[in-house]
Design a protein around this motif. Structure first.
Motif, PDB file in Angstrom:
ATOM      1  N   GLY A  48      -7.325   5.057 -13.587  1.00 34.25           N
ATOM      2  CA  GLY A  48      -8.360   4.192 -13.015  1.00 34.25           C
ATOM      3  C   GLY A  48      -9.638   4.364 -13.815  1.00 34.25           C
ATOM      4  O   GLY A  48      -9.693   5.204 -14.726  1.00 34.25           O
ATOM      5  N   ARG A  49     -10.659   3.579 -13.481  1.00 32.18           N
ATOM      6  CA  ARG A  49     -11.907   3.678 -14.250  1.00 32.18           C
ATOM      7  C   ARG A  49     -12.829   4.760 -13.701  1.00 32.18           C
ATOM      8  O   ARG A  49     -13.584   5.378 -14.424  1.00 32.18           O
ATOM      9  CB  ARG A  49     -12.644   2.332 -14.213  1.00 32.18           C
ATOM     10  CG  ARG A  49     -11.956   1.216 -14.959  1.00 32.18           C
ATOM     11  CD  ARG A  49     -12.534  -0.114 -14.582  1.00 32.18           C
ATOM     12  NE  ARG A  49     -12.479  -0.299 -13.127  1.00 32.18           N
ATOM     13  CZ  ARG A  49     -13.026  -1.292 -12.467  1.00 32.18           C
ATOM     14  NH1 ARG A  49     -13.700  -2.216 -13.118  1.00 32.18           N
ATOM     15  NH2 ARG A  49     -12.916  -1.378 -11.147  1.00 32.18           N
ATOM     16  N   VAL A 137      -7.441  -8.073 -16.457  1.00 29.73           N
ATOM     17  CA  VAL A 137      -7.146  -6.954 -15.539  1.00 29.73           C
ATOM     18  C   VAL A 137      -5.827  -7.199 -14.799  1.00 29.73           C
ATOM     19  O   VAL A 137      -4.942  -6.338 -14.783  1.00 29.73           O
ATOM     20  CB  VAL A 137      -8.280  -6.763 -14.496  1.00 29.73           C
ATOM     21  CG1 VAL A 137      -7.919  -5.619 -13.536  1.00 29.73           C
ATOM     22  CG2 VAL A 137      -9.611  -6.502 -15.169  1.00 29.73           C
TER      23      VAL A 137
HETATM   24  N1  LIG Z   1      -6.189  -4.760   0.693  1.00 27.86           N
HETATM   25  C1  LIG Z   1      -5.413  -5.790   0.965  1.00 27.86           C
HETATM   26  O1  LIG Z   1      -5.490  -6.396   2.039  1.00 27.86           O
HETATM   27  C2  LIG Z   1      -4.390  -6.240  -0.054  1.00 27.86           C
HETATM   28  C3  LIG Z   1      -3.525  -7.269   0.339  1.00 27.86           C
HETATM   29  C4  LIG Z   1      -2.559  -7.687  -0.571  1.00 27.86           C
HETATM   30  C5  LIG Z   1      -2.460  -7.094  -1.817  1.00 27.86           C
HETATM   31  N2  LIG Z   1      -3.332  -6.111  -2.170  1.00 27.86           N
HETATM   32  C6  LIG Z   1      -3.170  -5.509  -3.505  1.00 27.86           C
HETATM   33  O2  LIG Z   1      -3.186  -4.095  -3.395  1.00 27.86           O
HETATM   34  C7  LIG Z   1      -3.629  -3.511  -4.620  1.00 27.86           C
HETATM   35  C8  LIG Z   1      -4.698  -2.485  -4.331  1.00 27.86           C
HETATM   36  O3  LIG Z   1      -5.804  -3.136  -3.740  1.00 27.86           O
HETATM   37  P1  LIG Z   1      -6.777  -2.409  -2.705  1.00 27.86           P
HETATM   38  O4  LIG Z   1      -6.864  -3.263  -1.517  1.00 27.86           O
HETATM   39  O5  LIG Z   1      -6.400  -0.996  -2.586  1.00 27.86           O
HETATM   40  O6  LIG Z   1      -8.130  -2.608  -3.496  1.00 27.86           O
HETATM   41  P2  LIG Z   1      -9.349  -1.642  -3.812  1.00 27.86           P
HETATM   42  O7  LIG Z   1      -9.576  -0.690  -2.712  1.00 27.86           O
HETATM   43  O8  LIG Z   1     -10.415  -2.555  -4.253  1.00 27.86           O
HETATM   44  O9  LIG Z   1      -8.795  -0.785  -5.058  1.00 27.86           O
HETATM   45  C9  LIG Z   1      -8.583  -1.389  -6.293  1.00 27.86           C
HETATM   46  C10 LIG Z   1      -8.052  -0.349  -7.240  1.00 27.86           C
HETATM   47  O10 LIG Z   1      -7.819  -1.010  -8.495  1.00 27.86           O
HETATM   48  C11 LIG Z   1      -8.463  -0.262  -9.513  1.00 27.86           C
HETATM   49  N3  LIG Z   1      -8.944  -1.142 -10.565  1.00 27.86           N
HETATM   50  C12 LIG Z   1      -9.658  -2.281 -10.447  1.00 27.86           C
HETATM   51  N4  LIG Z   1      -9.973  -2.758 -11.664  1.00 27.86           N
HETATM   52  C13 LIG Z   1      -9.422  -1.901 -12.567  1.00 27.86           C
HETATM   53  C14 LIG Z   1      -9.395  -1.841 -13.981  1.00 27.86           C
HETATM   54  N5  LIG Z   1     -10.042  -2.743 -14.735  1.00 27.86           N
HETATM   55  N6  LIG Z   1      -8.736  -0.816 -14.581  1.00 27.86           N
HETATM   56  C15 LIG Z   1      -8.116   0.130 -13.843  1.00 27.86           C
HETATM   57  N7  LIG Z   1      -8.108   0.128 -12.501  1.00 27.86           N
HETATM   58  C16 LIG Z   1      -8.760  -0.872 -11.875  1.00 27.86           C
HETATM   59  C17 LIG Z   1      -9.634   0.436  -8.820  1.00 27.86           C
HETATM   60  O11 LIG Z   1      -9.955   1.616  -9.517  1.00 27.86           O
HETATM   61  P3  LIG Z   1     -11.329   1.858 -10.348  1.00 27.86           P
HETATM   62  O12 LIG Z   1     -12.399   1.097  -9.689  1.00 27.86           O
HETATM   63  O13 LIG Z   1     -11.467   3.347 -10.328  1.00 27.86           O
HETATM   64  O14 LIG Z   1     -10.988   1.370 -11.723  1.00 27.86           O
HETATM   65  C18 LIG Z   1      -9.028   0.777  -7.465  1.00 27.86           C
HETATM   66  O15 LIG Z   1      -8.325   2.001  -7.542  1.00 27.86           O
HETATM   67  C19 LIG Z   1      -4.103  -4.674  -5.476  1.00 27.86           C
HETATM   68  O16 LIG Z   1      -3.111  -4.978  -6.421  1.00 27.86           O
HETATM   69  C20 LIG Z   1      -4.281  -5.813  -4.492  1.00 27.86           C
HETATM   70  O17 LIG Z   1      -4.099  -7.062  -5.099  1.00 27.86           O
HETATM   71  C21 LIG Z   1      -4.290  -5.667  -1.322  1.00 27.86           C
END
Ligand SMILES: NC(=O)c1ccc[n+]([C@@H]2O[C@H](COP(=O)([O-])OP(=O)(O)OC[C@H]3O[C@@H](n4cnc5c(N)ncnc54)[C@H](OP(=O)(O)O)[C@@H]3O)[C@@H](O)[C@H]2O)c1
Length: 268
Positions: A48-49, A137
Motif C-alpha cells: 500500500g502507499r 490504479v
Molecule cells: N467498502 C465497500 O462498501 C466496498 C463495496 C464493494 C467493493 N469494495 C472494494 O473493496 C476494496 C477495498 O475497499 P475499501 O472499502 O476497503 O476501501 P478503503 O478503506 O478506501 O481502502 C482502500 C485501500 O486501497 C489502497 N489503495 C488505494 N489506492 C492505492 C494505490 N494507488 N496503490 C496502492 N494501494 C492503494 C489503500 O491503501 P493506501 O491508501 O495505503 O495506498 C487502502 O488500503 C476495493 O477494491 C473496493 O472497490 C468496497
C-alpha cells in the motif's frame, strides 16, 4: 452461487499471502483474518502507499499471530512504471530473506482501488489525467501487479488470485462511472485469466456494502442525489456490513469448489 463442493484444504496449507491495499478497510481485515486462519509459518506481504498504516496492521498481526511472518512494502499501484512492477517481489524476497520453498500455496489479494472523481457525471469526464489516473490504479496497476505475482511465485503449485470486486462491476451506479467501468474491466481481466490458466483458482468477490473510508466517500461526495441517498440509507438502516462479516463470508467461499473466474457476491 456456483460454489458447492468443499475444498477444505485452502486454510490448511502453509501459504505466502500478498495483499495489495492492506493498510485499511477490507484489505486490513483480510490480512488479519488470513494471518489467524493459515497455519504457522505462513507469510504475509502487505502492500500500500501509507507505510505508517501498513506498519500498524503489521503490529496487530505480530501481536496476535507471532507465529506468522509479516512484511510491509510501500507500493503505489497507480504509478505505472515498468520497474515498479518487474522487480517488486525479488526485492522483497531478498530484503526479508523469504524462501519460496517453504510454502505450499501462494495467494494474491487485489483489494486496492480508488473511487476516483465521483463529483461528476459520465458526460463530464473531460479531464484526461483524472480518467487515466483512475484506470491506472484500478485496472492497469492491478493487471501488472498480478502478472508480476504469477511470475515470482511460478514455482508454487497452488496459486489463488482473489480480486475484490463490487456490485459496481455488473451494475451502473450514477456518478461512479469511472469506478464502475474500471471494476467491470478488472473482473473481465480475471475471468480471462481463469480460462487461460486452469491451474490457478481465481475469484472475483463482491464484498457487499462495507463500513470503510470508501463507503463514507460515497455517502459524502457522490454527485447524483439518488446515489448519495442509497449509500446514506444503507448506512443508517444498518444494511452496511462490518468488514469482518464480509471477509468471514469470503473465507467460507474460499473453502468451496467455486468455479474459477466466477463473480460471487456476499449476498449470493
Ligand atoms: N467498502 C465497500 O462498501 C466496498 C463495496 C464493494 C467493493 N469494495 C472494494 O473493496 C476494496 C477495498 O475497499 P475499501 O472499502 O476497503 O476501501 P478503503 O478503506 O478506501 O481502502 C482502500 C485501500 O486501497 C489502497 N489503495 C488505494 N489506492 C492505492 C494505490 N494507488 N496503490 C496502492 N494501494 C492503494 C489503500 O491503501 P493506501 O491508501 O495505503 O495506498 C487502502 O488500503 C476495493 O477494491 C473496493 O472497490 C468496497
Amino acid at each position: 452461487m456456483q460454489a458447492t463442493k468443499k475444498m477444505d484444504d485452502f486454510f490448511q496449507s502453509k501459504t505466502c499471502i500478498v495483499v495489495c491495499g492492506a493498510s485499511r478497510g477490507l484489505g486490513e481485515c483480510i490480512s488479519l483474518t488470513f494471518a489467524r486462519k493459515f497455519p504457522a509459518g505462513s507469510a504475509l506481504i502487505l502492500l500500500g502507499r501509507d507505510v505508517k498504516a501498513l506498519e500498524n496492521v503489521k503490529s496487530k498481526i505480530s501481536e496476535e499471530c507471532p507465529h506468522q511472518m509479516c512484511v510491509t512494502q510501500k507500493f503505489d499501484q497507480g504509478s505505472i512504471q515498468q520497474e515498479n512492477f518487474d522487480q517488486l517481489f525479488e526485492g522483497i524476497f531478498q530484503v526479508h530473506k523469504i524462501s519460496l520453498s517453504s510454502f505450499e500455496q501462494a495467494v494474491m489479494v487485489h483489494s486496492a482501488a480508488t473511487l476516483g472523481d465521483i463529483t461528476k457525471y459520465a458526460k463530464e469526464m473531460t479531464d484526461a489525467e483524472t480518467v487515466k489516473c483512475n484506470f491506472d490504479v484500478n485496472v492497469t496497476g492491478a493487471i501488472l501487479l498480478n502478472s508480476t505475482f504469477l511470475k515470482a511465485f511460478d514455482d508454487i503449485l497452488k496459486r489463488v488470485v482473489i480480486n475484490i470486486s463490487s456490485l459496481a462491476a455488473i451494475q451502473p451506479i450514477k456518478s461512479l462511472s469511472l469506478y464502475c467501468s474500471g471494476k467491470s474491466a478488472r473482473d473481465m481481466f480475471f475471468r480471462t485469466l481463469a480460462v487461460e490458466e486452469p491451474s490457478l483458482r481465481v475469484l472475483n468477490y463482491a464484498p457487499g456494502p462495507c463500513d470503510t473510508d470508501m463507503h463514507k466517500d460515497c455517502r459524502e461526495k457522490s454527485k447524483a442525489p439518488d446515489t448519495k441517498q442509497m449509500f446514506i440509507d444503507a448506512f443508517n438502516s444498518g444494511v452496511i456490513l462490518s468488514c469482518q462479516t464480509s471477509i468471514d463470508k469470503l473465507c467460507q467461499i474460499l473453502m468451496t469448489n467455486f468455479e474459477s473466474g466466477a463473480h460471487i457476491d456476499f449476498y449470493d
